[in-house]
Each structure stands twice: as C-alpha cells, then as structure tokens.
Design a protein around this motif. Structure first.
Motif: not given
Length: 554
Positions: A246, A248, A251, A253, A304, A306, A430-431, A462, A466
C-alpha cells in the motif's frame, strides 16, 4: 381389595424410585414437611425446570439437524505481497463505435450490391441501423426486438456470404466494432514508471460490452482456432507486473479518455460514465456474477480504488463435511462439478448460464462464450430466442405462485454453485475527487495529464492495496455429534444432576421394575387362592359322635 393392592404396589414402586434415584430434587417428596403445599410448589418448580430444559435440548437438536457441524474461524495477518492483484476491466458506455460501424457497414453494402441476394438495406444508413442489432447479443435485460425474423434471415445470409460462407463470429464482429484500448486508456504509471498502455491492456468481449482488461490471465475461447492462437500469443506477450504493497505513490494509475460524442451509437445506460469491473485474473469478466460489482467512473473525476484482500482456507477435517453443509468446494470438487481444471464461483455461474441458454435455445450468446465447454454459437437466426431467454432469466415476478415452471427453473438453476474453500477474496472502496479542467487551451502543463486537453472527456483511476497486511481466516471443524452430546450432559447436570443413566433408570422403573412387581403380586395372589381351595372347615373337624347328638334348644 385388588384396587387397594394395586395402589399400594404403585406407591411402593414410586417411593423406591424416589429413594434410590440419582436425580437431584426428588428426595424432598419422601419426607414430611410442616409447611402446607410445600411439596406441590416444589413439584411445580421441578416440572417447569424439566420442561424448559428439554425445550432447549429440542432446539439444539433441530439446529444440529440443519447444520450438523460448527466451523471455527481463526484469524491471522498475512502480508499483501502474497495476494494476486486482480484484473481490471475498463469499458466505455459506447458499445459500438460509430466510425467503425459505418466502415464495416460500407463493406457489407458494397458486397450486397455485387451479390445476387435480396437487398438487406436500401442505403448505407439503413445498413448501419440493421447492424446495431448485433448489440442485442449482450446480456442486457429488457431489450425489444429491432428486426423481425425476415430481416434477420436476410442479414444472416449477407454476413455468411461476406465471410466466404465459412460462418461468421458475432463475438469477433463486436470486438472489431468497439474502440481500441489505445483510444480508451491513453496513459499509465505503474509504481512510478510510465508504461505503454496498449501493451498492458487486452481487448476482450464480456457479457455486457467489449472491454480493455489489465492483468488478465484467461485463455481465449474464440470461435476460430487461429483467432484463439492470436489472442493467447497476445496475452503471453504482455509484460509481467510485480505488484507492491500500500501507498498512493506505489499505485497503478491510468488515464481514461472517452470517444467523441459524435462517435456514440449504442448505450445501455442513460449516463456516459466509464465502467470498471474488478475480478480475479482467471475469471470471465462479467458483472452479472462478480461479487465486487461494477464501478462507474464519471467524466472529469479522479477515482481512487483501495483494494483489500482477505485470505481464507479450510482445514482437512472440514473436507469430510458435505459441500451442501459447509457451503464451499475444494479444487478437486469444483473441477469435477464443471468437468474442467479451473473452478470459481463466477466460473460456475458462467457455465450454469451457458447451459441454461443451451437448454432453452440450443446455443450460447457469442459474447458470453468464455468457457471451454463444447457449445454451439448463436447466430442472428437465434436472436429472438435469446431475447426470450433474457426476459425469463432476468424476470422478476412479485406473485411467485403465478410463475410458470420454466421461470421458476431459470431463477433457481444455479443453486449448486458455491464459493471455493481456499483462496483470496477482494473488497474495494472508492474515493472520488473532481478533476480540474486545463487552464490553457494547450492542455495540462505537468503531471500524468501533461499535454492533454479537455476536448474529449478524461478521468483518472488509481488502484492500490489498502493496507500492508490482510486478514487470513482458517476454517476448522470444532463441533460434531460428540460436542452436541456434551452440551446435553452439561445442561442436564447443571439443572438437576441429570444424565443419560437417569433416562435408563426411569425406563427401568417404568418397564422392568414395574413388571417385576406386577408379576410377584400376581404370583402371591395365585398362591393364596391355592391355599384357600385346600383348607379344612371347622365343621369337618368336629367328632362324628358330636355331630350325631341332637342339639338341645333352650
């Protein structure tokens, strides 16, 4: 007199049971109590306690008959590096590209003009409208017939003739008419390194669309052998990606770019959002069966996703429990059920739906053919039957008792499909954040979007693990009929010192002991009668002289 003897016999038997029984709470009935109604109150309390205890035992027995075993889940933590990264399918809402459709329709129209067959379309636009019927092979519910059977027959003969009378594949035609992956996923970064997205994404048909799939490891099941070989070679050439834990920054993308508005022809939803399907690498990409569902990515957004894996396994003791009771299959059981090497819940549902189509129409919809089972591919002539099958399969009736047998069978046909006992499941969240528009006409200045403009809708996705660790659960068999027997003994002992021997004791007093008392009583009674039949009366013992002497009356 006999009634009194019987009552005394029963009293004697009952007193002996109270005096010698090992059940607690019976001895107070033998002794005199100065308190009035004390024995009656004690009897009522003891009776209610016995009734309640046996109600609990009956409920435990019924639960055991429904689920004879109990499985304990022991949690643990495992690093996510042991988890495979799922496959990601990216689809556009536009199922058929207008530009590609008109190009294909022009070739068919020219072939029609050079053939002696009856005309299918009057002009190019009419041919384009006829070819849109191919989108009805997707498994979208609630679709009405676009062409009648006569028009379908003419289009079928035209496609057969165009493909040199060797048969046509609706699956490959739909794939040809959809946008390429290089047009849909235009840029990407995998763990900080730029990648060529056209090499990482495979263009594959699904049950609802033709999608570009990342990290896909499923063999091709195209209708033609040369096409299958081509697809498998393309999958083998995809660069292998080593997934990290994990962050960002770590990730995966991708930048998605939708087609121009004038290129839209066929959409099923009212919006034009991108559609993401996340599923295991070897499964068939279909939203109808995946447990993760579908993620809609609106235009001009950053999403995003996760991903949190969950590991699960089952001990060897669980293997001896029937699959219907443990609600899962081991690999060899699933392979035997489907008669193929790979098994998953989605795979089982895919095969089940395919068999349902075969039973109803004698063929399977070409976009859904994702299994190695031997099937017949549907053509345009079978499309009316497929539409009827979709109405039955997706049909829902609030009045179940009015459903026909065919509808009930369709909706309850896949109950034998169960998840696997060992494996990895995924959960996603989801974000969503808005993607700001470029301030200059030349496009974005920095970052992954550098040089891109807003002439066509954009979106960024992305994907990353998580957490660094994931939960792992192992199912272990902890309860059998022996444990149930221990529960019975514990409840009975806690309440009034009862046991299985006490049941045998009660049975003994109600049967063996009682019969012994009755038998002895009857035997003593017969013995008394025998003595009375041979006894001498006093009159017979009087001397004879005295019997002959006359009696004097005073």
């Amino acid at each position: 007199m006999s009634l009194q003897v019987d009552e005394s016999l029963y009293r004697r038997l009952f007193r002996e049971f109270l005096r010698q029984s090992y059940i607690n709470g019976l001895h107070p009935f033998l002794y005199h109590s100065p308190v009035r109604l004390a024995k009656a109150v004690w009897l009522a309390f003891l009776t209610s306690l016995v009734i309640y205890t046996h109600i609990v035992i009956v409920n435990l027995t019924q639960e055991y008959l429904v689920q004879p075993t109990e499985i304990h889940l022991s949690p643990d933590l495992v690093h996510v590096a042991n988890s495979p990264f799922p496959a990601v399918g990216v689809c556009t809402a536009n199922k058929i590209s207008q530009r590609r459709l008109r190009s294909y329709a022009l070739k068919l129209y020219q072939h029609q003009a050079n053939s002696s067959q009856r005309a299918v379309a009057e002009d190019l636009d009419d041919m384009v409208d006829h070819l849109l019927v191919l989108a009805q092979f997707y498994l979208n519910p609630l679709e009405e017939e676009r062409l009648n059977i006569t028009e379908l027959q003419r289009l079928h003969r035209l496609l057969t003739s165009y493909h040199d009378d060797s048969g046509y594949s609706v699956r490959d035609i739909l794939r040809q008419l959809s946008p390429d992956c290089g047009e849909l996923v235009i840029r990407g970064i995998v763990y900080g390194a730029p990648v060529n997205t056209s090499q990482l994404f495979l263009k594959r048909p699904t049950s609802s669309n033709v999608c570009c799939i990342f990290n896909y490891r499923r063999a091709s099941y195209s209708q033609f052998a040369d096409k299958r070989a081509e697809d498998d070679a393309e999958m083998s050439a995809v660069p292998k990606v080593v997934f990290e834990s994990n962050s960002i920054l770590n990730s995966v993308q991708f930048v998605l770019q939708d087609v121009a508005e004038e290129d839209y022809t066929k959409t099923f939803r009212s919006n034009s959002a991108f559609q993401l399907t996340i599923f295991p690498q070897e499964d068939y990409a279909t939203v109808q069966s995946t447990t993760l569902g579908e993620v809609l990515v609106d235009h001009n957004t950053i999403v995003e996703i996760p991903i949190q894996p969950v590991f699960f396994s089952s001990g060897n003791a669980v293997r001896y429990v029937e699959p219907e009771k443990r609600r899962c299959y081991y690999p060899e059981e699933g392979s035997k059920l489907l008669n193929q090497s790979y098994y998953s819940l989605d795979e089982c549902l895919l095969v089940c739906r395919s068999k349902s189509m075969m039973d109803h129409c004698g063929c399977v919809s070409p976009p859904m053919v994702g299994s190695p089972m031997a099937v017949t591919y549907c053509t345009l002539l079978d499309l009316p039957c497929l539409l009827r099958w979709k109405r039955i399969w997706y049909g829902h009736n609030e009045f179940a008792f009015l459903e026909s047998n065919e509808e009930q069978l369709a909706q309850r046909k896949c109950e034998q499909c169960l998840p696997t006992c060992n494996g990895v499941s995924m959960s996603i969240t989801t974000n969503v954040a808005p993607l700001r528009r470029a301030l200059r006409s030349s496009g974005y200045l920095t970052g992954l979007l550098k040089g891109l403009t807003n002439e066509r809708p954009l979106a960024i996705i992305k994907l990353f693990f998580k957490l660094r660790f994931a939960q792992a659960t192992e199912s272990q068999l902890v309860s059998t009929w022996v444990v149930l027997l221990n529960r019975f003994g514990g409840i009975l002992s806690l309440m009034y010192g009862f046991s299985i021997v006490s049941y045998i004791e009660i049975l003994y007093y109600l049967t063996g002991k009682w019969f012994v008392y009755i038998f002895r009583s009857l035997k003593r009674g017969n013995r008394g009668k025998s003595r009375q039949s041979h006894s001498l009366y006093w009159h017979e013992l009087i001397p004879k002289t005295m019997r002959l002497q006359p009696q004097t009356t005073y």
